[in-house]
Write a protein that holds these residues in place. Sequence first.
Motif, short mmCIF file in Angstrom:
data_model
loop_
_atom_site.label_atom_id
_atom_site.label_comp_id
_atom_site.label_asym_id
_atom_site.label_seq_id
_atom_site.Cartn_x
_atom_site.Cartn_y
_atom_site.Cartn_z
N SER A 156 0.85 -1.18 0.00
CA SER A 156 0.00 0.00 0.00
C SER A 156 0.89 1.23 0.00
CB SER A 156 -0.94 0.00 1.21
OG SER A 156 -0.19 -0.01 2.42
N THR A 157 0.29 2.39 0.04
CA THR A 157 1.05 3.63 -0.03
C THR A 157 1.96 3.78 1.17
OG1 THR A 157 -0.76 4.67 -1.25
CG2 THR A 157 0.88 6.13 -0.24
N GLY A 158 3.24 3.87 0.91
CA GLY A 158 4.22 4.14 1.95
C GLY A 158 4.63 2.97 2.81
N GLU A 174 8.69 5.93 -2.19
CA GLU A 174 7.38 5.45 -2.61
C GLU A 174 7.45 4.81 -4.00
OE1 GLU A 174 3.89 4.07 -2.96
OE2 GLU A 174 4.62 4.94 -1.07
N THR A 191 5.78 1.05 -6.10
CA THR A 191 4.87 -0.08 -5.98
C THR A 191 5.67 -1.38 -5.94
OG1 THR A 191 3.11 1.08 -7.18
CG2 THR A 191 2.96 -1.32 -7.06
#
Length: 308
Positions: free
Chosen positions: A194-196, A273, A275
């Motif tokens: 997920s983000t971060g 950041e 993916t």
Amino acid sequence: MSLRLEVVCESTPDGTIGVCGADASLGEWDLSRAVTLTQQETSLRWEGDVPLPAGESDFKLVVIQAGGTQWEPMEANRRFPSRALSDACKLTMTFGHPQIGVEASADFHQANARNHRKMEDRRGSALQENVDRKGDNAYYFAHNREFEVPEHAKVITGPGLITGGAPVLIEAGATLGTEADRTVWLKDYSWSDSTGKVKVYVPLPEGLLPADNADGIVEANFTANQVDLTINCKPRHGLKIEKLNGELNVESCTCRVEAHKNRIVLQLAKKRETTWYNLTKKDASTPGGASSLDLRPPVAGHRRGALV
């Protein structure tokens, strides 16, 4: 009668290697009567002939110095083996390590080969019962006869040669690991990106975590590209994930223990950041794995030996 003692030191000792023990031939723990060994040229190997002690008597190696002596760093004493201890045999060991290699003498091997077992000594054994019941069709038919090495026969001994007779001891003093020393390595986990951050869910056998203070037995160590999880129970459980797909912000990584769910959640904070399509770089090249160039939405995975 005497035996040959060969000692290897992992570093150059500040003195002379000797041996002292409970047997009278080794000084009866009187260090002033310890038997000294001779260093072999400039190597770290020390050798010497030691009067043959009683089997199962305790002893220990020492470093004899000008200002005193230093015992080898072992809590327990060494013990001479009860078998294969004979004139001209050789014992090999490393200073500070309990294992003792045993090399029986040629005379011992010859005597052992000639010392055959009498048929009547096998009465009552499963082997003899099988022979008595099935006769010529017995699985152990080859044992259904007396066998003796003739006195004039020459017994050839040496490495890799089988001379017959009872088993010969080749090592003593080895210590078995306790339940607390053993580590059970965990293989299964699932993860999500997920983000971060990336979360890793580690399922545990039911009852492994105590209902109270489970956090106290769990340790998580995070480095830039690796996470190590240790659960200090008996036996100890561990998980190691190496070559993570991205660099971690170590100070922001956390470990949450959920005893009621029988699991541990590792939260890996990303330093940059991006993916993560695979949890580790190694898995990115596995057949069917996603390339790091794939522009796909955040993914999750489960590992049972490999990510899927």
